[in-house]
Design a protein around this motif. Structure first.
Motif, PDB file in Angstrom:
ATOM      1  N   ILE A  25     -18.715 -18.885  38.704  1.00 28.51           N
ATOM      2  CA  ILE A  25     -17.847 -17.818  38.199  1.00 28.51           C
ATOM      3  C   ILE A  25     -18.278 -17.389  36.798  1.00 28.51           C
ATOM      4  O   ILE A  25     -18.331 -16.190  36.490  1.00 28.51           O
ATOM      5  N   LYS A  26     -18.608 -18.335  35.950  1.00 34.06           N
ATOM      6  CA  LYS A  26     -19.101 -17.983  34.612  1.00 34.06           C
ATOM      7  C   LYS A  26     -20.346 -17.111  34.706  1.00 34.06           C
ATOM      8  O   LYS A  26     -20.488 -16.113  33.985  1.00 34.06           O
ATOM      9  N   ARG A  27     -21.252 -17.488  35.596  1.00 39.82           N
ATOM     10  CA  ARG A  27     -22.504 -16.740  35.745  1.00 39.82           C
ATOM     11  C   ARG A  27     -22.246 -15.339  36.299  1.00 39.82           C
ATOM     12  O   ARG A  27     -22.826 -14.352  35.829  1.00 39.82           O
ATOM     13  N   GLU A  28     -21.353 -15.238  37.294  1.00 42.77           N
ATOM     14  CA  GLU A  28     -21.038 -13.934  37.880  1.00 42.77           C
ATOM     15  C   GLU A  28     -20.393 -13.004  36.858  1.00 42.77           C
ATOM     16  O   GLU A  28     -20.723 -11.813  36.792  1.00 42.77           O
ATOM     17  N   ILE A  29     -19.460 -13.536  36.081  1.00 48.65           N
ATOM     18  CA  ILE A  29     -18.779 -12.712  35.080  1.00 48.65           C
ATOM     19  C   ILE A  29     -19.776 -12.214  34.037  1.00 48.65           C
ATOM     20  O   ILE A  29     -19.731 -11.057  33.609  1.00 48.65           O
ATOM     21  N   THR A  30     -20.697 -13.089  33.635  1.00 50.68           N
ATOM     22  CA  THR A  30     -21.715 -12.696  32.660  1.00 50.68           C
ATOM     23  C   THR A  30     -22.635 -11.616  33.223  1.00 50.68           C
ATOM     24  O   THR A  30     -22.985 -10.648  32.535  1.00 50.68           O
ATOM     25  N   GLU A  31     -22.997 -11.755  34.498  1.00 48.82           N
ATOM     26  CA  GLU A  31     -23.969 -10.840  35.101  1.00 48.82           C
ATOM     27  C   GLU A  31     -23.352  -9.524  35.562  1.00 48.82           C
ATOM     28  O   GLU A  31     -23.942  -8.455  35.385  1.00 48.82           O
ATOM     29  N   TYR A  32     -22.151  -9.589  36.168  1.00 47.54           N
ATOM     30  CA  TYR A  32     -21.582  -8.393  36.789  1.00 47.54           C
ATOM     31  C   TYR A  32     -20.352  -7.846  36.072  1.00 47.54           C
ATOM     32  O   TYR A  32     -19.863  -6.774  36.412  1.00 47.54           O
ATOM     33  N   GLY A  33     -19.838  -8.588  35.090  1.00 47.02           N
ATOM     34  CA  GLY A  33     -18.599  -8.177  34.449  1.00 47.02           C
ATOM     35  C   GLY A  33     -17.408  -8.606  35.279  1.00 47.02           C
ATOM     36  O   GLY A  33     -17.545  -9.110  36.395  1.00 47.02           O
ATOM     37  N   CYS A  34     -16.222  -8.398  34.714  1.00 45.02           N
ATOM     38  CA  CYS A  34     -15.040  -8.917  35.396  1.00 45.02           C
ATOM     39  C   CYS A  34     -13.857  -7.955  35.282  1.00 45.02           C
ATOM     40  O   CYS A  34     -13.394  -7.413  36.262  1.00 45.02           O
ATOM     41  N   GLY A  35     -13.334  -7.746  34.071  1.00 45.18           N
ATOM     42  CA  GLY A  35     -12.242  -6.805  33.876  1.00 45.18           C
ATOM     43  C   GLY A  35     -10.856  -7.366  34.092  1.00 45.18           C
ATOM     44  O   GLY A  35      -9.876  -6.616  34.078  1.00 45.18           O
ATOM     45  N   LEU A  36     -10.745  -8.672  34.324  1.00 43.43           N
ATOM     46  CA  LEU A  36      -9.433  -9.292  34.461  1.00 43.43           C
ATOM     47  C   LEU A  36      -9.517 -10.742  34.001  1.00 43.43           C
ATOM     48  O   LEU A  36     -10.604 -11.265  33.749  1.00 43.43           O
ATOM     49  N   ASN A  37      -8.364 -11.377  33.866  1.00 43.91           N
ATOM     50  CA  ASN A  37      -8.320 -12.790  33.493  1.00 43.91           C
ATOM     51  C   ASN A  37      -8.544 -13.639  34.740  1.00 43.91           C
ATOM     52  O   ASN A  37      -7.901 -13.414  35.769  1.00 43.91           O
ATOM     53  N   VAL A  38      -9.437 -14.613  34.655  1.00 42.14           N
ATOM     54  CA  VAL A  38      -9.713 -15.482  35.798  1.00 42.14           C
ATOM     55  C   VAL A  38      -9.599 -16.942  35.367  1.00 42.14           C
ATOM     56  O   VAL A  38     -10.216 -17.357  34.384  1.00 42.14           O
ATOM     57  N   ALA A  39      -8.791 -17.698  36.100  1.00 44.12           N
ATOM     58  CA  ALA A  39      -8.706 -19.143  35.910  1.00 44.12           C
ATOM     59  C   ALA A  39      -9.250 -19.812  37.172  1.00 44.12           C
ATOM     60  O   ALA A  39      -9.292 -19.198  38.242  1.00 44.12           O
ATOM     61  N   VAL A  40      -9.663 -21.065  37.042  1.00 47.29           N
ATOM     62  CA  VAL A  40     -10.337 -21.735  38.158  1.00 47.29           C
ATOM     63  C   VAL A  40      -9.766 -23.125  38.392  1.00 47.29           C
ATOM     64  O   VAL A  40      -9.564 -23.896  37.448  1.00 47.29           O
ATOM     65  N   LEU A  41      -9.516 -23.429  39.674  1.00 46.88           N
ATOM     66  CA  LEU A  41      -9.300 -24.809  40.102  1.00 46.88           C
ATOM     67  C   LEU A  41     -10.605 -25.267  40.745  1.00 46.88           C
ATOM     68  O   LEU A  41     -11.073 -24.660  41.705  1.00 46.88           O
ATOM     69  N   GLU A  42     -11.192 -26.315  40.212  1.00 42.95           N
ATOM     70  CA  GLU A  42     -12.475 -26.798  40.732  1.00 42.95           C
ATOM     71  C   GLU A  42     -12.237 -27.743  41.906  1.00 42.95           C
ATOM     72  O   GLU A  42     -11.485 -28.717  41.797  1.00 42.95           O
ATOM     73  N   ALA A  43     -12.865 -27.446  43.041  1.00 45.29           N
ATOM     74  CA  ALA A  43     -12.724 -28.302  44.221  1.00 45.29           C
ATOM     75  C   ALA A  43     -13.604 -29.536  44.088  1.00 45.29           C
ATOM     76  O   ALA A  43     -14.736 -29.452  43.606  1.00 45.29           O
TER      77      ALA A  43
END
Length: 218
Positions: free
Chosen positions: A97-115
């Motif tokens: 998710i960190k990599r995707e947000i850096t590469e493609y942008g995001c525009g919203l707040n994202v929190a993560v539960l790690e499986a």
């Protein structure tokens, strides 16, 4: 006071204040300054007619899956288009998710539960407590707000499930659970077991695979 924007004649939905009506919203800076059935156009620098549209507080999506590298950020765009401003990804991996947000942008707040499951942070269905503590703290230190167990796909023993619940709670993490252990499976009995294993601590039950026919009286 001169408002920056005036949104006119939209359907205003405000669940917190039990309001649903056609009206106007004035914005000054980054704040909603006024909400009324009618606000004078002359009070705003820019007037935007939103007739036929809904205007409402940003949606909080408490369970989604956006970490999909092949989608090239499509999940984030879909959420934004649906009015979501905050989302919780219920699996991660957070590094993706960190990599995707850096590469493609995001525009919203994202929190993560790690499986965590065998071959993804732990080595077996019943890992020792120290192994669990290590991976849970590693994930929380990486930025995850909590942990998810994929019990319906990768069931752990009741003992391991209990230990993950306890450690995550002690570390003040958010606990998500796709119901199921090696003892009960992902069904109504698994839900009953989950409640017992949680011992009154907060638990977000995300999925149950099977319906309850045959397990409870009609």
């Amino acid at each position: 006071m001169k408002y920056d924007f005036l949104f006119k004649r939209g359907r205003i939905v405000d669940p917190a204040n039990d309001r649903d009506f056609i009206g106007d919203i004035a914005v000054k800076g980054d704040k909603v300054a006024k909400v009324e059935e009618e606000i004078d156009d002359s009070l705003a620098e820019q007037v935007i007619d939103i007739r036929g549209k809904v205007i409402m507080p940003g949606i909080i999506d408490t369970h989604c899956h956006v970490a999909r590298p092949k989608a090239k950020g499509a999940g984030y765009r879909m959420l934004i288009n649906a009015g979501v401003t905050t989302a919780i990804d219920f699996e991660g991996p957070i590094e993706v998710i960190k990599r995707e947000i850096t590469e493609y942008g995001c525009g919203l707040n994202v929190a993560v539960l790690e499986a965590i499951y065998p071959e993804n942070g732990i080595k077996s269905k019943n890992p020792p407590v120290e192994e669990l503590k290590k991976i849970i703290n590693k994930n929380l230190d990486s930025g995850a707000i909590g942990i998810k167990i994929l019990g319906g796909h990768y069931p752990l023993t009741p003992e391991a499930t209990y230990n993950i619940f306890q450690i995550t709670h002690q570390e003040k993490g958010y606990m998500g659970f796709h119901v199921g252990t090696t003892k009960t499976g992902s069904n109504i009995l698994g839900v009953e077991e989950a409640v017992k294993l949680a011992e009154g601590n907060p638990l977000h039950i995300a999925h149950v695979n099977a319906y309850c026919r045959g397990y409870v009286e009609d």
